[in-house]
Design an enzyme around this catalytic site. Sequence first.
Site, short mmCIF file in Angstrom:
data_model
loop_
_atom_site.label_atom_id
_atom_site.label_comp_id
_atom_site.label_asym_id
_atom_site.label_seq_id
_atom_site.Cartn_x
_atom_site.Cartn_y
_atom_site.Cartn_z
CB SER A 156 -1.01 0.11 1.26
OG SER A 156 -1.87 0.86 1.04
CG ASP A 204 -6.68 -3.03 -3.90
OD1 ASP A 204 -7.44 -2.08 -3.29
OD2 ASP A 204 -5.43 -3.38 -3.56
CG HIS A 235 -5.61 -2.30 0.02
ND1 HIS A 235 -4.81 -2.17 -1.05
CD2 HIS A 235 -5.17 -1.67 0.90
CE1 HIS A 235 -3.78 -1.20 -0.79
NE2 HIS A 235 -4.08 -1.08 0.86
#
Length: 429
Positions: A156, A204, A235
Amino acid sequence: MASWLSAGLAVVLGLMMAGTTPYAAAADNPYQRGPDPTPASVAATRGPFATTQATVPAGNGFNGGFVYYPTDTSLGTWGAVAIVPGYSALFANEEAWMGPWLASFGFVVLGIETNSRTDGADARATQLLAGLDYLTRTSPVRSRVDPNRLSVMGHSAGGAGTLLAALRRPSLRTAVGLAPGTPGNNLNMSTTQVPTLLLSGQNDGTVTPSYVQGIYNTLPAGVEHAWAELAGNDHLSFTRSNPTEMRLLIPWLKIFLDYDTRYTQFLCPLSNSTGVSRYSSTCPLVPPGGPTTPPTTTPPPTTPPPTTPPPTTPPPTTPPPTTPPPTTPPPGTACTATYRTIGSWSGGFQGEVTVTAGSAAVDGWTTRWQLASGQGISQVWNGTLSTSGTTATVRNADYNGTLAPGTSTTFGFLGTGAPTSPSPTCTSP
């Protein structure tokens, strides 16, 4: 130091595995470790090496963390990867599962905690690089780490930090972005020199497939890269044990940290598409430099990765021969050159030539061989190519022309056409 030793004694993983048996490095690649890989071994949750781990104290530019490493000290130093978590996350909670898994395949793994859980991508990039500097310069395991085989990885915002770290430090061997988030604007990787792997989730909604596609599209053609989208993953799929991710990640790290082309078969093309909804790569995934590259912090500019990969890249059909590099040439011979085919595919192949000095030192070398009908050479690394008719000539690069008596260096190339078994000559200077 006492905490490191006690942690190392307390947490020893994999002692019942085959990792308790030492594996010798390949004669022509000192970084190649472990038995020949198979689809089953690449998909296994543990590799052939026993591992241990220790806690890293805060300081040194980041907020501490954990280090995982093979217990074997007989094979020399190992390549290393530093991992940083995503925004507001802790490595201990979300990525620690990766540490012993990767270490058991022959890597030193540093998982860092950030100075603030709200640090942005830029700060995470800074702390990743600080972590690598600590690992190689002052950490208790610095003697186990090869400072010239380093990589970064993150999830991320940590994935975005990973890509920024690669832009800042082009000497890194590879960077892996796991659903790499945005640092405030779209990531543009058009100037990176670091081979890059992107892994993302099909479902995601935070770092969407279209966003990752945008990053991938900016990666330069002259730098090896790949993107795998994991089917059904969201995610947070990268924050828990993910066998599909590791089945892709381990071959990638083996290729670019260990120059181990035995693993290319799993990614060029993708040998197991189970759990993968999309895959793109710049096959044949040739790592820049190689074992003969001198110990510098910046890869030589004369060893770029291929810019025009073959149009199709099925798995190699010609395995590397088991013949070791040539021994010292007879007295009076300046140098010798020995060819081998590393792999082949429809319309092309990868070759390698080992140059060995004779009984006297060599200051510059030149190899020549005849190309067969239909053959050509599209790319050379660790040497300089010229062709005249069917004669291929490769001279040393700036950094590998001087050889002590009886020592060797290698150069590689991508060829078009079908592989043959030429007999190159070697002269000096």
